[in-house]
Design a protein around this motif. Structure first.
Motif, PDB file in Angstrom:
ATOM      1  N   VAL A 195       0.863  -1.175   0.000  1.00 25.45           N
ATOM      2  CA  VAL A 195       0.000   0.000   0.000  1.00 25.45           C
ATOM      3  C   VAL A 195       0.904   1.231   0.000  1.00 25.45           C
ATOM      4  O   VAL A 195       1.679   1.438   0.933  1.00 25.45           O
ATOM      5  N   LEU A 196       0.815   2.014  -1.051  1.00 27.53           N
ATOM      6  CA  LEU A 196       1.545   3.276  -1.145  1.00 27.53           C
ATOM      7  C   LEU A 196       0.632   4.393  -0.646  1.00 27.53           C
ATOM      8  O   LEU A 196      -0.485   4.554  -1.134  1.00 27.53           O
ATOM      9  N   MET A 197       1.110   5.154   0.325  1.00 26.50           N
ATOM     10  CA  MET A 197       0.325   6.248   0.887  1.00 26.50           C
ATOM     11  C   MET A 197       1.119   7.539   0.795  1.00 26.50           C
ATOM     12  O   MET A 197       2.360   7.530   0.791  1.00 26.50           O
ATOM     13  N   GLY A 198       0.415   8.638   0.717  1.00 28.55           N
ATOM     14  CA  GLY A 198       1.082   9.932   0.629  1.00 28.55           C
ATOM     15  C   GLY A 198       0.264  11.020   1.279  1.00 28.55           C
ATOM     16  O   GLY A 198      -0.965  10.920   1.411  1.00 28.55           O
ATOM     17  N   ARG A 199       0.961  12.046   1.677  1.00 26.58           N
ATOM     18  CA  ARG A 199       0.308  13.244   2.206  1.00 26.58           C
ATOM     19  C   ARG A 199       0.996  14.447   1.605  1.00 26.58           C
ATOM     20  O   ARG A 199       2.229  14.551   1.621  1.00 26.58           O
TER      21      ARG A 199
END
Length: 220
Positions: free
Chosen positions: A203-207
């Motif tokens: 799971v690639l997550m970003g902010r």
């Protein structure tokens, strides 16, 4: 009564303690021994770059003078790659590889074949890793570490930060969502099959920082 948990910025003397926590939590919250028996090499590769020129916004959680958790990150991907290359070069000069080292190469070979996804490094130039020993979990320390890290990135003017985890890390996924991270990409991977007994889902997550108005698509 247990000693209180505190957080503080990392110092050079924390490298061994951070490497220890990284190793003891490196397999979905459990010890990385199962897939990476060379403990010294693991610590050098996972923690070393952040102590040799790449670190930004790095903090440790401490209890009774012992490191029990950390958030490590880099605000610039190119700087991180240079630091990692320096660490690898030093490791190449070590003594003749042991059986533990050779066994650990299986994971590195599989990781090269099945890399985790990442977002565009221009939009999300920073990345981070967060881990806590089991005894330090459940007290809000993960949130405190992550908030401290994000505060530093904001002060540096970093436009976005990304991280890679898996659906095996349910608690971590919840924490990242609560702190404003969004899922950018998912990918089923056979990387962990020899040790988990089944494929995992990266799971690639970003902010992104407030005001960021470019929405690039994730890429390999």
């Amino acid at each position: 009564m247990p000693a209180p948990l505190t957080i503080r910025p990392v110092c050079p003397q924390d490298c061994a303690g951070v490497a220890r926590v990284a190793y003891l939590t490196g397999f979905f919250g459990q010890s990385a021994q199962v897939y990476f028996p060379d403990r010294a090499l693991f610590g050098a590769l996972w923690a070393g770059p952040y102590f040799h020129g790449a670190g930004a916004g790095c903090f440790v959680a401490e209890q009774a003078g012992e490191v029990v958790g950390y958030v490590l990150g880099a605000s610039d991907h190119d700087r991180y790659r240079l630091a990692l290359a320096r660490v690898v070069a030093r490791q190449v000069g070590r003594a003749w590889p042991t059986g533990a080292t050779l066994h650990s190469l299986r994971y590195l070979w599989r990781a090269a074949r099945h890399p985790s996804p990442h977002a565009d490094w221009q939009a999300y130039p920073a990345h981070l890793h967060l881990n806590l020993l089991p005894a330090a979990r459940g007290a809000g320390m993960g949130r405190r570490l992550l908030e401290a890290h994000l505060s530093v990135l904001g002060g540096l003017g970093v436009p976005g930060v990304q991280l890679s985890t898996t659906t095996e890390n349910v608690a971590a996924l919840g924490l990242y969502r609560r702190l404003g991270f969004e899922v950018l990409d998912t990918r089923v991977t056979p990387l962990w099959t020899p040790w988990l007994g089944h494929p995992a889902t990266h799971v690639l997550m970003g902010r992104r920082a407030p005001g960021w108005d470019w929405d690039p698509a994730p890429r390999d």
